[in-house]
Design a protein around this motif. Sequence first.
Motif, mmCIF file in Angstrom:
data_model
loop_
_atom_site.group_PDB
_atom_site.id
_atom_site.type_symbol
_atom_site.label_atom_id
_atom_site.label_comp_id
_atom_site.label_asym_id
_atom_site.label_seq_id
_atom_site.Cartn_x
_atom_site.Cartn_y
_atom_site.Cartn_z
ATOM 1 N N PHE A 175 -4.583 6.820 9.045
ATOM 2 C CA PHE A 175 -5.033 6.248 7.771
ATOM 3 C C PHE A 175 -6.331 6.895 7.309
ATOM 4 N N ARG A 201 -4.236 1.448 1.217
ATOM 5 C CA ARG A 201 -3.812 0.319 2.050
ATOM 6 C C ARG A 201 -2.580 -0.352 1.454
ATOM 7 N N LEU A 204 0.675 1.504 2.789
ATOM 8 C CA LEU A 204 0.372 1.863 4.172
ATOM 9 C C LEU A 204 1.481 2.656 4.860
#
Length: 274
Positions: A175, A201, A204
């Motif tokens: 990430f 996010r 994701l």
Amino acid sequence: MREMWRGVRLLGRGMGWAARHGREWRLGMVPALITFVGYVAALVALVVWTDDLVAWATPFADHWASPWAGVFRGLLDAVVVGGGLLLAVISFTAVTLLVGQPFYETIAARVDRAEGGAAEGPELGLWRELWIGARDSVRVLLRVAAFAVVLFALGFVPVAGQTVVPAIGFCVSGFFLTLELTAVAMQRRDVPLRDRIRILRSRLPLVLGFGVPLVLAFLVPFVAVFLMPGAVAGATLLAREVLPPDPAAAGPEPDDDEDTAAPGAPGFAGPPGA
């Protein structure tokens, strides 16, 4: 799973773009190579001088009975070297992007132009862009360090610490690596760091499909140098995927640069404003 595979495909498209544009690929490797050489030199120096550094920092252990002083300092040696290696791994991308900001800005602009353009953010000078990039990188690295501390502590949990926690660690690394790489394209669109985190996010699985394979590849020494241009190109494609369509964007332009694109490959004729 479909979103995750889409992230893998975006990474593959970025690598393919770099392979078709040899000049940009070679130029994009220069900052990564400079950073890699600097990190190797720093790590070698750290290994050579760790014993002296630890001995200087622990004078109270000079009078300990054998073998406790040697065991204690040996553990500290391992912690210092391991910490230096971890810091190098998590900061390599951020430092490379700072060193090569003009190179990677050009790659992002060319990918945007080839894919249909994008509205430019406010015109900023080079030093202003470097300052924003450095500030955001420090903020990202602080977040990474916080996660690293928590995951390190969880690593001592029996069973889960040796199975689940490493998997979570790769996802966290994927990430944040994607967050760093998309910074080039998103900064061009004047998207602040807080919004970048929120946007990524919200997608994701896509982000992990892009970032986790790249983290695994970057674990192999020197591979990051070769993959960095394609990673930036792929991250630009990912940024286009997660951001709202730009109504002011122009259509894709053909690439007539024979030195850097294969016949029929997507691209464009020159840098923005040419």
